[in-house]
Design a protein around this motif. Structure first.
Motif, PDB file in Angstrom:
ATOM      1  N   LEU A   1     -37.303 -31.354 -24.028  1.00 39.49           N
ATOM      2  CA  LEU A   1     -38.407 -31.188 -24.972  1.00 39.49           C
ATOM      3  C   LEU A   1     -38.353 -29.818 -25.653  1.00 39.49           C
ATOM      4  O   LEU A   1     -38.627 -29.696 -26.852  1.00 39.49           O
ATOM      5  CB  LEU A   1     -39.749 -31.351 -24.253  1.00 39.49           C
ATOM      6  CG  LEU A   1     -40.138 -32.762 -23.818  1.00 39.49           C
ATOM      7  CD1 LEU A   1     -41.483 -32.725 -23.111  1.00 39.49           C
ATOM      8  CD2 LEU A   1     -40.193 -33.707 -25.008  1.00 39.49           C
ATOM      9  N   ALA A   2     -38.009 -28.792 -24.892  1.00 41.95           N
ATOM     10  CA  ALA A   2     -37.943 -27.445 -25.461  1.00 41.95           C
ATOM     11  C   ALA A   2     -36.885 -27.356 -26.556  1.00 41.95           C
ATOM     12  O   ALA A   2     -37.098 -26.692 -27.580  1.00 41.95           O
ATOM     13  CB  ALA A   2     -37.654 -26.424 -24.357  1.00 41.95           C
ATOM     14  N   ILE A   3     -35.764 -28.016 -26.350  1.00 39.86           N
ATOM     15  CA  ILE A   3     -34.680 -27.961 -27.345  1.00 39.86           C
ATOM     16  C   ILE A   3     -35.158 -28.477 -28.701  1.00 39.86           C
ATOM     17  O   ILE A   3     -34.786 -27.944 -29.748  1.00 39.86           O
ATOM     18  CB  ILE A   3     -33.468 -28.779 -26.860  1.00 39.86           C
ATOM     19  CG1 ILE A   3     -32.821 -28.092 -25.654  1.00 39.86           C
ATOM     20  CG2 ILE A   3     -32.436 -28.951 -27.975  1.00 39.86           C
ATOM     21  CD1 ILE A   3     -31.712 -28.899 -25.006  1.00 39.86           C
ATOM     22  N   GLY A   4     -36.011 -29.488 -28.711  1.00 42.00           N
ATOM     23  CA  GLY A   4     -36.411 -30.114 -29.962  1.00 42.00           C
ATOM     24  C   GLY A   4     -37.611 -29.491 -30.647  1.00 42.00           C
ATOM     25  O   GLY A   4     -38.067 -30.025 -31.669  1.00 42.00           O
ATOM     26  N   GLN A   5     -38.147 -28.392 -30.127  1.00 39.23           N
ATOM     27  CA  GLN A   5     -39.369 -27.823 -30.695  1.00 39.23           C
ATOM     28  C   GLN A   5     -39.088 -26.893 -31.865  1.00 39.23           C
ATOM     29  O   GLN A   5     -38.116 -26.130 -31.854  1.00 39.23           O
ATOM     30  CB  GLN A   5     -40.152 -27.060 -29.623  1.00 39.23           C
ATOM     31  CG  GLN A   5     -40.613 -27.915 -28.477  1.00 39.23           C
ATOM     32  CD  GLN A   5     -41.451 -29.091 -28.917  1.00 39.23           C
ATOM     33  OE1 GLN A   5     -42.380 -28.954 -29.716  1.00 39.23           O
ATOM     34  NE2 GLN A   5     -41.125 -30.265 -28.387  1.00 39.23           N
ATOM     35  N   ASP A   6     -39.993 -26.950 -32.860  1.00 39.91           N
ATOM     36  CA  ASP A   6     -39.919 -26.020 -33.981  1.00 39.91           C
ATOM     37  C   ASP A   6     -40.923 -24.883 -33.828  1.00 39.91           C
ATOM     38  O   ASP A   6     -40.721 -23.797 -34.353  1.00 39.91           O
ATOM     39  CB  ASP A   6     -40.180 -26.760 -35.301  1.00 39.91           C
ATOM     40  CG  ASP A   6     -39.911 -25.885 -36.521  1.00 39.91           C
ATOM     41  OD1 ASP A   6     -38.944 -25.095 -36.476  1.00 39.91           O
ATOM     42  OD2 ASP A   6     -40.668 -25.982 -37.498  1.00 39.91           O
TER      43      ASP A   6
ATOM     44  N   THR B   1     -40.542 -24.636 -21.664  1.00 38.82           N
ATOM     45  CA  THR B   1     -39.552 -24.104 -20.726  1.00 38.82           C
ATOM     46  C   THR B   1     -40.167 -23.918 -19.342  1.00 38.82           C
ATOM     47  O   THR B   1     -39.486 -24.073 -18.320  1.00 38.82           O
ATOM     48  CB  THR B   1     -38.983 -22.753 -21.203  1.00 38.82           C
ATOM     49  OG1 THR B   1     -40.014 -21.758 -21.185  1.00 38.82           O
ATOM     50  CG2 THR B   1     -38.404 -22.856 -22.596  1.00 38.82           C
ATOM     51  N   SER B   2     -41.460 -23.607 -19.309  1.00 38.36           N
ATOM     52  CA  SER B   2     -42.122 -23.407 -18.020  1.00 38.36           C
ATOM     53  C   SER B   2     -42.273 -24.712 -17.263  1.00 38.36           C
ATOM     54  O   SER B   2     -42.315 -24.700 -16.026  1.00 38.36           O
ATOM     55  CB  SER B   2     -43.489 -22.746 -18.225  1.00 38.36           C
ATOM     56  OG  SER B   2     -43.332 -21.410 -18.666  1.00 38.36           O
TER      57      SER B   2
ATOM     58  N   ALA C   1     -35.017 -11.185 -22.527  1.00 32.63           N
ATOM     59  CA  ALA C   1     -36.002 -12.064 -21.884  1.00 32.63           C
ATOM     60  C   ALA C   1     -35.548 -13.515 -21.923  1.00 32.63           C
ATOM     61  O   ALA C   1     -35.694 -14.252 -20.941  1.00 32.63           O
ATOM     62  CB  ALA C   1     -37.358 -11.908 -22.563  1.00 32.63           C
ATOM     63  N   GLY C   2     -34.974 -13.933 -23.053  1.00 30.50           N
ATOM     64  CA  GLY C   2     -34.495 -15.300 -23.168  1.00 30.50           C
ATOM     65  C   GLY C   2     -33.346 -15.591 -22.222  1.00 30.50           C
ATOM     66  O   GLY C   2     -33.302 -16.654 -21.581  1.00 30.50           O
TER      67      GLY C   2
ATOM     68  N   LEU D   1     -29.018 -26.880 -20.040  1.00 33.77           N
ATOM     69  CA  LEU D   1     -29.965 -27.126 -21.125  1.00 33.77           C
ATOM     70  C   LEU D   1     -30.753 -25.864 -21.466  1.00 33.77           C
ATOM     71  O   LEU D   1     -31.089 -25.635 -22.637  1.00 33.77           O
ATOM     72  CB  LEU D   1     -30.918 -28.254 -20.722  1.00 33.77           C
ATOM     73  CG  LEU D   1     -30.283 -29.629 -20.525  1.00 33.77           C
ATOM     74  CD1 LEU D   1     -31.305 -30.622 -19.996  1.00 33.77           C
ATOM     75  CD2 LEU D   1     -29.691 -30.138 -21.841  1.00 33.77           C
ATOM     76  N   ALA D   2     -31.037 -25.039 -20.462  1.00 30.42           N
ATOM     77  CA  ALA D   2     -31.760 -23.793 -20.718  1.00 30.42           C
ATOM     78  C   ALA D   2     -30.951 -22.876 -21.632  1.00 30.42           C
ATOM     79  O   ALA D   2     -31.505 -22.236 -22.539  1.00 30.42           O
ATOM     80  CB  ALA D   2     -32.078 -23.085 -19.403  1.00 30.42           C
ATOM     81  N   ALA D   3     -29.661 -22.790 -21.404  1.00 30.82           N
ATOM     82  CA  ALA D   3     -28.813 -21.974 -22.271  1.00 30.82           C
ATOM     83  C   ALA D   3     -28.855 -22.484 -23.707  1.00 30.82           C
ATOM     84  O   ALA D   3     -28.860 -21.697 -24.662  1.00 30.82           O
ATOM     85  CB  ALA D   3     -27.381 -21.971 -21.744  1.00 30.82           C
ATOM     86  N   ILE D   4     -28.944 -23.806 -23.871  1.00 26.39           N
ATOM     87  CA  ILE D   4     -28.969 -24.382 -25.218  1.00 26.39           C
ATOM     88  C   ILE D   4     -30.252 -24.005 -25.941  1.00 26.39           C
ATOM     89  O   ILE D   4     -30.230 -23.514 -27.076  1.00 26.39           O
ATOM     90  CB  ILE D   4     -28.814 -25.917 -25.151  1.00 26.39           C
ATOM     91  CG1 ILE D   4     -27.425 -26.286 -24.618  1.00 26.39           C
ATOM     92  CG2 ILE D   4     -29.040 -26.541 -26.525  1.00 26.39           C
ATOM     93  CD1 ILE D   4     -27.246 -27.774 -24.376  1.00 26.39           C
ATOM     94  N   TYR D   5     -31.416 -24.214 -25.301  1.00 25.32           N
ATOM     95  CA  TYR D   5     -32.653 -23.953 -26.041  1.00 25.32           C
ATOM     96  C   TYR D   5     -32.890 -22.470 -26.282  1.00 25.32           C
ATOM     97  O   TYR D   5     -33.472 -22.086 -27.292  1.00 25.32           O
ATOM     98  CB  TYR D   5     -33.875 -24.631 -25.398  1.00 25.32           C
ATOM     99  CG  TYR D   5     -34.277 -24.214 -24.002  1.00 25.32           C
ATOM    100  CD1 TYR D   5     -34.742 -22.948 -23.710  1.00 25.32           C
ATOM    101  CD2 TYR D   5     -34.260 -25.165 -22.969  1.00 25.32           C
ATOM    102  CE1 TYR D   5     -35.135 -22.602 -22.430  1.00 25.32           C
ATOM    103  CE2 TYR D   5     -34.660 -24.834 -21.692  1.00 25.32           C
ATOM    104  CZ  TYR D   5     -35.102 -23.548 -21.421  1.00 25.32           C
ATOM    105  OH  TYR D   5     -35.510 -23.209 -20.152  1.00 25.32           O
ATOM    106  N   VAL D   6     -32.415 -21.603 -25.402  1.00 28.30           N
ATOM    107  CA  VAL D   6     -32.595 -20.168 -25.619  1.00 28.30           C
ATOM    108  C   VAL D   6     -31.675 -19.670 -26.729  1.00 28.30           C
ATOM    109  O   VAL D   6     -32.113 -19.009 -27.684  1.00 28.30           O
ATOM    110  CB  VAL D   6     -32.330 -19.383 -24.321  1.00 28.30           C
ATOM    111  CG1 VAL D   6     -32.201 -17.888 -24.610  1.00 28.30           C
ATOM    112  CG2 VAL D   6     -33.460 -19.620 -23.327  1.00 28.30           C
ATOM    113  N   LEU D   7     -30.388 -19.983 -26.636  1.00 33.06           N
ATOM    114  CA  LEU D   7     -29.430 -19.457 -27.612  1.00 33.06           C
ATOM    115  C   LEU D   7     -29.613 -20.071 -28.992  1.00 33.06           C
ATOM    116  O   LEU D   7     -29.441 -19.394 -30.016  1.00 33.06           O
ATOM    117  CB  LEU D   7     -28.002 -19.689 -27.108  1.00 33.06           C
ATOM    118  CG  LEU D   7     -27.647 -18.930 -25.827  1.00 33.06           C
ATOM    119  CD1 LEU D   7     -26.237 -19.280 -25.374  1.00 33.06           C
ATOM    120  CD2 LEU D   7     -27.782 -17.418 -26.027  1.00 33.06           C
TER     121      LEU D   7
END
Length: 532
Positions: free
Chosen positions: A290-295, A304-305, A377-378, A417-423
């Motif tokens: 869900l985090a990956i797809g957010q604008d 992310t939490s 932080a990311g 997946l965390a690396a994807i949404y942060v970067l």
């Protein structure tokens, strides 16, 4: 302990909250003074705890409150509570400093201090009824922080938050009443944790009580599928409010799982483990996707939490010392990393006039310090080795593989997946040519017309493409200690683990689950009496 240190620890911010509400122009100074005095008392409490010895609670205070029902005003600290107390007293003055130039300071600062006071009681309570009263009391300041000081649509988000939390609290109330019945049938009603832990509660009763407690804690944490209030709340609340909610208040959920589910209902915890582990794994992967797809940047951080609380819950219910200690360490590290991420995002939104990632680009060229601190932080949130959250995730993943290889594989997927949404978020916001829109102000000099800058995380009406300043000294002062902690605890997690390990070991021993994990064999001594 004869001196009521823990009582003073929560009374000071509560009195400061009342004083701040009526302080007028001096509200900032009164609030910050109260928060800093609470920080000093927190440091003293941590030092006093570490100077003690023995198992169980330290710095205890116990006074009869409602004798007929076995209710006590009872406070104490163990390795679990002391770290969350430390996290709370550190984050609140940082949040106040981040909000220093916001409008409506007196109300926001007063509610923030009230939330701190009630949360400290929750982390120190050694009586279940006292815990429940302040567990519910935290909802009052949280509701007003979201609804009164948030962005457009915050009223609806605050109501949704309140309905979910009240629903969970009512379910838990049934279990709280059930504990009274169980203790009364055993001979003497008592809500003291030590008394309840010594009771022989039937397995069926434990299961019903567990369901009530776990649902309330799964809402608070939050865990799939009781999480849907989270993204709306973090999107509509201001970033400082989200720090108080996600980094302090939501920790009560996972704290409660350890304190009450494992501590009081060990057989039921072992019984529920397969289901809870599945829910935790779903939270890890679902939250990350869900985090990956957010604008919306704030909604992204909130989701992310969901993934991270999945990791914390997974570590708890693998029922291993490594998983339990890793989860407690994760609570602290997540609180620091996510606080830094929310506040950096707030400073960014304050400058750009929007929280939409699609309307930002090239910020790195105009605000390199902001970009650098946001990236640190990311990366901590994504579990980069060398930063604090990496240690926590490794411990949880090791315990997940010990539990079942499939649980370990799914948890590793969450890291990817965390690396994807942060970067990807960093790339879209900070790299590339300058573009999008920019709101004036945000720097130390205020807006171009000399008026006060908008509050952190606000969306000003003006969207003219004017110059964007980098972080000022106050803003660097907000993010610098959090960044330092991310690096320090990444390389030196030992002091935190030394505090929490004895408490977690005691909880796991109380659950009584046999460990199937790998062990190191001790070589037999084959030396003969003649020395051969």
């Amino acid at each position: 302990m004869s001196f009521p240190l823990l009582t003073l620890l929560w009374v000071v911010p509560f009195v400061a909250a009342l004083a701040t509400a009526f302080a007028g122009a001096r509200a900032r100074a009164v609030a910050m003074g109260g928060a800093l005095l609470t920080l000093v008392l927190g440091v003293v409490a941590v030092a006093a705890y570490n100077s003690g010895d023995g198992e169980g609670f330290r710095l205890t205070e116990t006074h009869e409150w409602i004798g007929a029902f076995g209710v006590h005003y009872a406070l104490g600290l163990d390795g679990l509570g002391v770290l969350l107390v430390a996290l709370t007293v550190v984050l609140v003055p940082i949040v106040l400093l981040a909000s220093w130039r916001d409008t409506d300071r007196a109300g926001f600062f007063a509610w923030a201090l009230a939330l701190e006071a009630f949360s400290l009681v929750v982390f120190c309570a050694t009586d279940v009824f006292l815990f429940y009263v302040f567990f519910e009391a935290t909802l009052v300041p949280a509701y007003f922080l979201i609804g009164s000081y948030g962005r457009s649509g915050s009223g609806a988000a605050a109501l949704k938050f309140l309905m979910y939390q009240l629903g969970g609290g009512l379910v838990m109330l049934a279990s709280v009443i059930g504990l009274y019945v169980v203790s009364a049938n055993a001979g003497s009603p008592s809500y003291l944790i030590d008394d309840l832990a010594a009771l022989d509660i039937s397995e069926t009763t434990q299961r019903w009580l567990f369901i009530g407690f776990f649902i309330a804690f799964a809402v608070k944490a939050p865990i799939f599928p009781l999480h849907t209030w989270l993204a709306d709340t973090t999107e509509k609340a201001t970033p400082p409010t989200s720090v108080l909610l996600v980094c302090i208040l939501d920790k009560i959920g996972t704290f409660g799982m350890l304190r009450f589910c494992l501590g009081l209902l060990p057989d039921a915890s072992a019984w529920a483990t397969p289901v809870v582990v599945v829910l935790a794994l779903i939270s890890i992967v679902y939250g990350a996707f869900l985090a990956i797809g957010q604008d919306d940047l704030l909604r992204l951080i909130g989701l992310t939490s969901l993934s991270h609380f999945g990791f914390i819950t997974l570590g708890i219910f693998t029922l291993t010392p490594e998983g339990g200690s890793g989860s407690v360490l994760y609570m602290v590290n997540h609180g620091v990393a996510t606080a830094a991420l929310f506040l950096a995002a707030g400073f960014l939104i304050q400058r750009r006039g929007t929280s939409l990632i699609s309307e930002m680009t090239g910020v790195e060229s105009r605000a390199p310090i902001l970009a650098g601190l946001f990236l640190v932080a990311g990366l901590a949130t994504a579990g980069l080795p060398g930063l604090s959250q990496f240690v926590s995730e490794i411990m949880v993943m090791i315990s997940a593989f010990d539990y079942h290889w499939l649980a370990g594989v799914v948890s590793v997927t969450g890291i990817v997946l965390a690396a994807i949404y942060v970067l990807w978020a960093y790339q879209r916001i900070f790299t590339g040519p300058w573009g999008g829109r920019a709101a004036g102000g945000g720097g130390p000099a205020g807006q171009a017309d000399g008026t006060s800058p908008p509050g952190i995380g606000a969306e000003p009406a003006s969207a003219e493409p004017v110059a964007v300043n980098d972080l000022g000294r106050r803003e660097i002062g907000v993010l610098a200690p959090l960044t330092l902690a991310l690096v320090l605890f990444g390389f030196l997690p030992g002091p935190l683990l030394d505090v929490v390990n004895p408490t977690v070991d005691q909880l796991i021993e109380h659950v009584g689950v046999e460990q199937d994990g790998p062990t190191v064999a001790i070589a037999e001594d084959t030396t003969t009496e003649e020395g051969h």
